[in-house]
Design a protein around this motif. Structure first.
Motif, mmCIF file in Angstrom:
data_model
loop_
_atom_site.group_PDB
_atom_site.id
_atom_site.type_symbol
_atom_site.label_atom_id
_atom_site.label_comp_id
_atom_site.label_asym_id
_atom_site.label_seq_id
_atom_site.Cartn_x
_atom_site.Cartn_y
_atom_site.Cartn_z
ATOM 1 N N GLY A 92 -7.299 3.537 3.585
ATOM 2 C CA GLY A 92 -8.040 2.465 4.241
ATOM 3 C C GLY A 92 -7.259 1.164 4.229
ATOM 4 O O GLY A 92 -7.258 0.417 5.208
ATOM 5 N N ASP A 93 -6.599 0.906 3.100
ATOM 6 C CA ASP A 93 -5.774 -0.295 3.000
ATOM 7 C C ASP A 93 -4.653 -0.262 4.029
ATOM 8 O O ASP A 93 -4.357 -1.260 4.684
ATOM 9 N N LEU A 94 -4.015 0.900 4.145
ATOM 10 C CA LEU A 94 -2.925 1.037 5.103
ATOM 11 C C LEU A 94 -3.436 0.836 6.513
ATOM 12 O O LEU A 94 -2.831 0.112 7.306
ATOM 13 N N ALA A 95 -4.548 1.469 6.836
ATOM 14 C CA ALA A 95 -5.110 1.362 8.176
ATOM 15 C C ALA A 95 -5.485 -0.076 8.507
ATOM 16 O O ALA A 95 -5.391 -0.502 9.643
ATOM 17 N N ALA A 96 -5.890 -0.818 7.514
ATOM 18 C CA ALA A 96 -6.302 -2.212 7.737
ATOM 19 C C ALA A 96 -5.143 -3.189 7.634
ATOM 20 O O ALA A 96 -5.326 -4.387 7.668
ATOM 21 N N GLY A 97 -3.954 -2.668 7.441
ATOM 22 C CA GLY A 97 -2.801 -3.558 7.346
ATOM 23 C C GLY A 97 -2.602 -4.122 5.958
ATOM 24 O O GLY A 97 -1.872 -5.097 5.772
ATOM 25 N N GLU A 98 -3.229 -3.518 4.968
ATOM 26 C CA GLU A 98 -3.144 -4.034 3.618
ATOM 27 C C GLU A 98 -1.805 -3.751 2.945
ATOM 28 O O GLU A 98 -1.464 -4.409 1.972
ATOM 29 N N LEU A 99 -1.077 -2.768 3.435
ATOM 30 C CA LEU A 99 0.210 -2.478 2.814
ATOM 31 C C LEU A 99 1.106 -3.713 2.846
ATOM 32 O O LEU A 99 1.799 -4.013 1.878
ATOM 33 N N ALA A 100 1.059 -4.446 3.950
ATOM 34 C CA ALA A 100 1.854 -5.674 4.042
ATOM 35 C C ALA A 100 1.419 -6.685 2.980
ATOM 36 O O ALA A 100 2.254 -7.359 2.380
ATOM 37 N N ALA A 101 0.131 -6.759 2.739
ATOM 38 C CA ALA A 101 -0.358 -7.683 1.713
ATOM 39 C C ALA A 101 0.110 -7.241 0.331
ATOM 40 O O ALA A 101 0.463 -8.073 -0.505
ATOM 41 N N HIS A 102 0.125 -5.943 0.097
ATOM 42 C CA HIS A 102 0.596 -5.442 -1.190
ATOM 43 C C HIS A 102 2.092 -5.715 -1.365
ATOM 44 O O HIS A 102 2.546 -6.037 -2.461
ATOM 45 N N LEU A 103 2.831 -5.572 -0.288
ATOM 46 C CA LEU A 103 4.256 -5.881 -0.365
ATOM 47 C C LEU A 103 4.457 -7.358 -0.659
ATOM 48 O O LEU A 103 5.293 -7.722 -1.485
ATOM 49 N N ALA A 105 2.436 -9.320 -2.273
ATOM 50 C CA ALA A 105 2.079 -9.551 -3.669
ATOM 51 C C ALA A 105 3.173 -9.035 -4.604
ATOM 52 O O ALA A 105 3.499 -9.683 -5.598
ATOM 53 N N ALA A 106 3.739 -7.877 -4.275
ATOM 54 C CA ALA A 106 4.819 -7.331 -5.105
ATOM 55 C C ALA A 106 6.039 -8.233 -5.058
ATOM 56 O O ALA A 106 6.695 -8.456 -6.083
ATOM 57 N N LEU A 107 6.349 -8.784 -3.879
ATOM 58 C CA LEU A 107 7.469 -9.715 -3.769
ATOM 59 C C LEU A 107 7.192 -10.994 -4.554
ATOM 60 O O LEU A 107 8.087 -11.541 -5.190
ATOM 61 N N ALA A 108 5.957 -11.446 -4.518
ATOM 62 C CA ALA A 108 5.603 -12.670 -5.243
ATOM 63 C C ALA A 108 5.723 -12.491 -6.749
ATOM 64 O O ALA A 108 5.988 -13.447 -7.470
ATOM 65 N N ALA A 109 5.571 -11.256 -7.218
ATOM 66 C CA ALA A 109 5.657 -10.997 -8.655
ATOM 67 C C ALA A 109 7.100 -10.876 -9.146
ATOM 68 O O ALA A 109 7.343 -10.902 -10.346
ATOM 69 N N LEU A 110 8.045 -10.756 -8.219
ATOM 70 C CA LEU A 110 9.459 -10.631 -8.598
ATOM 71 C C LEU A 110 10.046 -11.987 -8.967
ATOM 72 O O LEU A 110 9.517 -13.032 -8.585
ATOM 73 N N ASP A 111 11.161 -11.965 -9.662
ATOM 74 C CA ASP A 111 11.916 -13.194 -9.889
ATOM 75 C C ASP A 111 12.404 -13.704 -8.544
ATOM 76 O O ASP A 111 12.608 -12.920 -7.605
ATOM 77 N N PRO A 112 12.641 -15.009 -8.403
ATOM 78 C CA PRO A 112 13.006 -15.569 -7.098
ATOM 79 C C PRO A 112 14.277 -14.990 -6.475
ATOM 80 O O PRO A 112 14.282 -14.682 -5.286
ATOM 81 N N LEU A 113 15.336 -14.841 -7.245
ATOM 82 C CA LEU A 113 16.598 -14.381 -6.662
ATOM 83 C C LEU A 113 16.488 -12.971 -6.080
ATOM 84 O O LEU A 113 16.850 -12.758 -4.920
ATOM 85 N N PRO A 114 15.966 -11.982 -6.820
ATOM 86 C CA PRO A 114 15.832 -10.658 -6.216
ATOM 87 C C PRO A 114 14.882 -10.643 -5.021
ATOM 88 O O PRO A 114 15.123 -9.938 -4.040
ATOM 89 N N ALA A 115 13.811 -11.425 -5.091
ATOM 90 C CA ALA A 115 12.865 -11.469 -3.970
ATOM 91 C C ALA A 115 13.538 -12.049 -2.728
ATOM 92 O O ALA A 115 13.388 -11.516 -1.616
ATOM 93 N N GLU A 116 14.280 -13.132 -2.878
ATOM 94 C CA GLU A 116 14.973 -13.731 -1.744
ATOM 95 C C GLU A 116 16.019 -12.777 -1.185
ATOM 96 O O GLU A 116 16.140 -12.630 0.031
ATOM 97 N N LEU A 117 16.756 -12.128 -2.061
ATOM 98 C CA LEU A 117 17.772 -11.182 -1.625
ATOM 99 C C LEU A 117 17.145 -10.051 -0.827
ATOM 100 O O LEU A 117 17.624 -9.694 0.253
#
Length: 167
Positions: A92-103, A105-117
């Motif tokens: 349901g999350d995927l169908a509603a476009g939630e995967l992008a939101a999860h990505l 959130a996962a990027l936001a939880a990373l350290d800045p340098l790896p996330a930017e890279l």
């Protein structure tokens, strides 16, 4: 002296695409766009900028990730005591476009340098060498960070795989 109308005219669309791709929201992208150019003014005041495209892309990415981190922290603080009223439904999350939101959130939880890279390579299509140059690190370091970042994201997003198969 920097010709700001020319810089904004040439690199504005790049900054907008970068911010919008990460935030997924026009209002948030507009905020990141403005913040990136304000940071660029401060950057130009500190010294000459050799590569405006790379600098502005990095500034936009950093501002978007900052916004996502702040939003993630606010949501976590808001709902720490409240139980989740709906059961987990990855399809349901995927169908509603939630995967992008999860990505996001996962990027936001990373350290800045790896996330930017990761954003520069995976979302903006830069090569490892181009992204490394934009971030001021070696290409080898970029390769190692990118490998680790992908593994971390793969682990964090595994629960949202619609096929339920390991990557």
């Amino acid at each position: 002296m920097t010709d700001w109308p020319a810089v904004v005219g040439e690199y504005g669309p790049l900054v907008w695409r970068t911010a919008y791709r990460l935030t997924g929201n026009p209002a948030d992208a507009a905020d990141c766009y403005q913040q990136a150019f304000l940071a660029a003014v401060r950057l130009a005041a500190a010294g000459p900028v050799r590569h405006w495209g790379g600098a502005l892309r990095r500034l936009a990415t950093a501002r978007a990730l900052d916004l996502l981190r702040a939003r993630h922290r606010a949501r976590a603080a808001e709902f720490t005591d409240a139980p989740d009223p709906r059961p987990a439904d990855p399809l349901g999350d995927l169908a509603a476009g939630e995967l992008a939101a999860h990505l996001r959130a996962a990027l936001a939880a990373l350290d800045p340098l790896p996330a930017e890279l990761f954003c520069l390579v995976a979302l903006d299509g830069l090569t490892n060498a181009e992204a490394a140059a934009a971030l001021g690190i070696t290409a080898n370091h970029a390769g190692v960070l990118l490998h680790r970042t992908r593994a971390t994201l793969r682990t964090r997003l595994r629960a949202f795989d619609p096929a339920g198969e390991p990557p």
